[in-house]
Write an enzyme that holds these catalytic residues in place. Structure first.
Site, PDB file in Angstrom:
ATOM      1  N   SER A 138      -7.168  -7.274  -3.903  1.00  0.00           N
ATOM      2  CA  SER A 138      -7.906  -5.529  -3.827  1.00  0.00           C
ATOM      3  C   SER A 138      -8.668  -5.799  -5.212  1.00  0.00           C
ATOM      4  O   SER A 138      -8.011  -6.183  -6.379  1.00  0.00           O
ATOM      5  CB  SER A 138      -6.670  -4.990  -4.249  1.00  0.00           C
ATOM      6  OG  SER A 138      -7.051  -3.511  -4.564  1.00  0.00           O
ATOM      7  N   HIS A 178     -10.302  -6.674   0.305  1.00  0.00           N
ATOM      8  CA  HIS A 178      -9.270  -5.040   0.382  1.00  0.00           C
ATOM      9  C   HIS A 178     -10.342  -4.325  -0.562  1.00  0.00           C
ATOM     10  O   HIS A 178     -10.165  -4.112  -1.782  1.00  0.00           O
ATOM     11  CB  HIS A 178      -8.363  -5.125  -0.065  1.00  0.00           C
ATOM     12  CG  HIS A 178      -7.270  -4.222   0.057  1.00  0.00           C
ATOM     13  ND1 HIS A 178      -6.890  -3.627   1.546  1.00  0.00           N
ATOM     14  CD2 HIS A 178      -6.944  -3.098  -0.763  1.00  0.00           C
ATOM     15  CE1 HIS A 178      -5.995  -2.799   1.361  1.00  0.00           C
ATOM     16  NE2 HIS A 178      -6.253  -2.091   0.179  1.00  0.00           N
ATOM     17  N   ASP A 213     -10.300  -0.084  -1.783  1.00  0.00           N
ATOM     18  CA  ASP A 213      -9.246   0.532  -2.162  1.00  0.00           C
ATOM     19  C   ASP A 213     -10.156   2.061  -2.861  1.00  0.00           C
ATOM     20  O   ASP A 213     -10.578   2.191  -3.413  1.00  0.00           O
ATOM     21  CB  ASP A 213      -8.085   0.689  -3.170  1.00  0.00           C
ATOM     22  CG  ASP A 213      -7.665  -0.306  -2.835  1.00  0.00           C
ATOM     23  OD1 ASP A 213      -6.561  -0.309  -2.270  1.00  0.00           O
ATOM     24  OD2 ASP A 213      -6.586  -1.209  -3.584  1.00  0.00           O
ATOM     25  N   MET A 264      -9.990   6.295  -3.504  1.00  0.00           N
ATOM     26  CA  MET A 264      -9.003   6.758  -3.790  1.00  0.00           C
ATOM     27  C   MET A 264      -9.814   8.829  -4.020  1.00  0.00           C
ATOM     28  O   MET A 264     -10.594   8.695  -4.555  1.00  0.00           O
ATOM     29  CB  MET A 264      -8.228   6.754  -5.195  1.00  0.00           C
ATOM     30  CG  MET A 264      -7.498   5.320  -4.180  1.00  0.00           C
ATOM     31  SD  MET A 264      -6.786   4.770  -6.181  1.00  0.00           S
ATOM     32  CE  MET A 264      -5.861   3.228  -5.504  1.00  0.00           C
ATOM     33  N   HIS A 274      -9.521   0.380   2.409  1.00  0.00           N
ATOM     34  CA  HIS A 274      -7.710   1.440   2.193  1.00  0.00           C
ATOM     35  C   HIS A 274      -8.346   2.602   2.348  1.00  0.00           C
ATOM     36  O   HIS A 274      -8.295   3.047   0.880  1.00  0.00           O
ATOM     37  CB  HIS A 274      -7.280   0.575   1.622  1.00  0.00           C
ATOM     38  CG  HIS A 274      -5.474   1.475   1.671  1.00  0.00           C
ATOM     39  ND1 HIS A 274      -5.238   1.223   0.591  1.00  0.00           N
ATOM     40  CD2 HIS A 274      -5.253   2.456   2.015  1.00  0.00           C
ATOM     41  CE1 HIS A 274      -3.554   1.467   1.012  1.00  0.00           C
ATOM     42  NE2 HIS A 274      -3.887   2.870   1.485  1.00  0.00           N
ATOM     43  N   MET A 315      -7.356   6.329   0.773  1.00  0.00           N
ATOM     44  CA  MET A 315      -6.417   6.615   0.333  1.00  0.00           C
ATOM     45  C   MET A 315      -6.891   8.282   0.242  1.00  0.00           C
ATOM     46  O   MET A 315      -7.266   8.614  -0.846  1.00  0.00           O
ATOM     47  CB  MET A 315      -5.426   6.553  -1.080  1.00  0.00           C
ATOM     48  CG  MET A 315      -4.869   5.115  -0.521  1.00  0.00           C
ATOM     49  SD  MET A 315      -4.601   4.246  -1.919  1.00  0.00           S
ATOM     50  CE  MET A 315      -6.008   3.244  -1.939  1.00  0.00           C
ATOM     51  N   MET A 365       2.558  -0.205   2.786  1.00  0.00           N
ATOM     52  CA  MET A 365       2.841   0.454   0.973  1.00  0.00           C
ATOM     53  C   MET A 365       3.852  -0.057   0.527  1.00  0.00           C
ATOM     54  O   MET A 365       5.228   0.556   0.858  1.00  0.00           O
ATOM     55  CB  MET A 365       2.353   1.487   0.150  1.00  0.00           C
ATOM     56  CG  MET A 365       0.923   2.524   1.038  1.00  0.00           C
ATOM     57  SD  MET A 365      -0.546   1.073   0.898  1.00  0.00           S
ATOM     58  CE  MET A 365      -0.285   1.138  -1.814  1.00  0.00           C
ATOM     59  N   GLY A 379      -2.615   4.624  -6.072  1.00  0.00           N
ATOM     60  CA  GLY A 379      -3.115   4.770  -6.704  1.00  0.00           C
ATOM     61  C   GLY A 379      -3.090   4.227  -7.862  1.00  0.00           C
ATOM     62  O   GLY A 379      -4.390   4.257  -8.225  1.00  0.00           O
ATOM     63  N   GLY A 399      -3.377  -0.325  -9.692  1.00  0.00           N
ATOM     64  CA  GLY A 399      -2.759  -1.229  -9.361  1.00  0.00           C
ATOM     65  C   GLY A 399      -1.420  -1.506 -10.595  1.00  0.00           C
ATOM     66  O   GLY A 399      -1.999  -0.596 -11.166  1.00  0.00           O
ATOM     67  N   GLY A 400      -1.036  -2.847 -10.525  1.00  0.00           N
ATOM     68  CA  GLY A 400      -1.133  -2.698 -11.215  1.00  0.00           C
ATOM     69  C   GLY A 400       1.051  -2.640 -11.391  1.00  0.00           C
ATOM     70  O   GLY A 400       1.706  -2.700 -12.478  1.00  0.00           O
ATOM     71  N   ASP A 402       1.124  -4.198   0.623  1.00  0.00           N
ATOM     72  CA  ASP A 402      -0.316  -3.731  -0.818  1.00  0.00           C
ATOM     73  C   ASP A 402       1.049  -3.017  -1.426  1.00  0.00           C
ATOM     74  O   ASP A 402       1.853  -1.997  -0.984  1.00  0.00           O
ATOM     75  CB  ASP A 402      -1.204  -2.537   0.082  1.00  0.00           C
ATOM     76  CG  ASP A 402      -1.755  -2.170  -0.833  1.00  0.00           C
ATOM     77  OD1 ASP A 402      -2.296  -3.043  -2.122  1.00  0.00           O
ATOM     78  OD2 ASP A 402      -2.725  -1.103  -0.475  1.00  0.00           O
TER      79      ASP A 402
HETATM   80  C1  DX5 Z   1      -2.655   0.562  -4.748  1.00  0.00           C
HETATM   81  C2  DX5 Z   1      -3.648  -0.418  -4.161  1.00  0.00           C
HETATM   82  C3  DX5 Z   1      -3.169  -1.590  -4.006  1.00  0.00           C
HETATM   83  C4  DX5 Z   1      -3.837  -2.074  -5.378  1.00  0.00           C
HETATM   84  C5  DX5 Z   1      -2.742  -2.761  -5.668  1.00  0.00           C
HETATM   85  O1  DX5 Z   1      -2.870   1.601  -4.698  1.00  0.00           O
HETATM   86  O2  DX5 Z   1      -3.880   0.909  -2.503  1.00  0.00           O
HETATM   87  O3  DX5 Z   1      -4.606  -1.498  -3.177  1.00  0.00           O
HETATM   88  O4  DX5 Z   1      -4.835  -2.621  -5.776  1.00  0.00           O
HETATM   89  O5  DX5 Z   1      -2.916  -3.124  -6.977  1.00  0.00           O
HETATM   90  P1  DX5 Z   1      -1.594  -4.830  -6.964  1.00  0.00           P
HETATM   91  O6  DX5 Z   1      -1.876  -6.129  -6.461  1.00  0.00           O
HETATM   92  O7  DX5 Z   1      -1.787  -4.855  -8.784  1.00  0.00           O
HETATM   93  O8  DX5 Z   1      -0.247  -4.017  -6.818  1.00  0.00           O
HETATM   94 ZN    ZN Z   2      -4.937  -0.859  -1.034  1.00  0.00          ZN
END
Ligand code: DX5
Ligand code: ZN
Length: 235
Positions: free
Chosen positions: A23, A48, A50, A52, A81, A83, A152, A157, A159-160, A187
């Site tokens: 991602s 991937h 993302d 948002m 993806h 969102m 999910m 929303g 990462g990390g 994810d």
């Molecule tokens: C979160 C995203 C993910 C995100 C995952 O809402 O949909 O794709 O990048 O990040 P990690 O792998 O850092 O949890």
């Molecule tokens: Zn995602």
């Protein structure tokens, strides 16, 4: 997969093969083309993206113009993806920009079968996504028509975030529901520690942001996740 105008698009690899899918949310946004080249150099096929909207989720990322620029840089499959609220209003723009696969959230869509059908007619594959609190029965009538179900394993929303074990367990039910022909993607919080858990449950598509782009050596990080998946005998 061919779109109605005859253009051939990259497509998701066949279900059942384990795919690590980076991602770019955690990548260096000033060097996205280089980051994609590294993903390709690692031998991966899918990335991937993302999207948002600051409405369905409390964060804003990228839209069609950025995806169109990235499309010119790589032939990696774009696993997009969404969102966003009202995905049906925007899918044409994302397909035109170069998305090869589009996943939308079941929470955002009143007529999922119509949306899946529209995506297929445009020559792209379709995925259904479940938030951590959304039960699997919400997708039951539509899952077989889709190419992927995304479970999910964090609240969408950011990462990390930390992996949510209870949400991950839904992968078992989703895999029973869709059988072997549909990809089951996870994810959120996927790393070498959590990978064997989700692969054991039946996931074959492993999105990882921070565990890859949070590491100086991206290729070693990808290999670590692949190695962890293979400890389940499915890598
Ligand atoms: C979160 C995203 C993910 C995100 C995952 O809402 O949909 O794709 O990048 O990040 P990690 O792998 O850092 O949890
Ligand atoms: Zn995602």
């Amino acid at each position: 997969m061919k779109s109605p105008d005859g253009e051939t698009r990259p497509r998701l690899p066949k279900a059942g093969t384990i795919q690590v899918v980076p991602s770019i949310l955690s990548a260096d946004f000033a060097r996205l083309a280089d980051e994609l080249a590294t993903v390709k150099a690692a031998g991966l096929e899918v990335v991937h993206l993302d999207v948002m909207d600051g409405h369905f989720v409390p964060n804003i990322t990228i839209g069609p113009p950025v995806i169109a620029r990235l499309r010119a840089c790589t032939d990696l499959v774009f696993d997009t993806h969404l969102m966003i609220t009202s995905p049906e209003r925007y899918i044409d723009a994302f397909v035109d920009a170069g998305a090869d696969h589009i996943t939308f959230h079941i929470e955002t869509c009143l007529r999922p079968l119509e949306l899946i059908d529209r995506l297929h007619k445009m020559g792209v594959s379709a995925g259904l996504c479940l938030n951590p609190d959304t039960p699997v029965d919400q997708i039951e009538p539509f899952a077989a028509a889709s190419d992927m179900v995304l479970v999910m394993t964090v609240q969408p929303g950011f990462g990390g975030q930390a992996f949510m074990p209870d949400a991950a367990r839904k992968v078992i039910t989703v895999r029973q529901l869709v059988g072997p022909q549909v990809r089951v993607e996870v994810d959120g919080g996927i790393d070498p520690q959590t990978t064997p858990i989700v692969v054991g449950y039946g996931a074959d598509t492993l999105v990882a942001g921070n565990a890859i782009f949070g590491q100086a050596d991206r290729i070693a990080a990808i290999m670590a996740i692949q190695a962890a998946a293979s400890t389940c005998g499915r890598g």
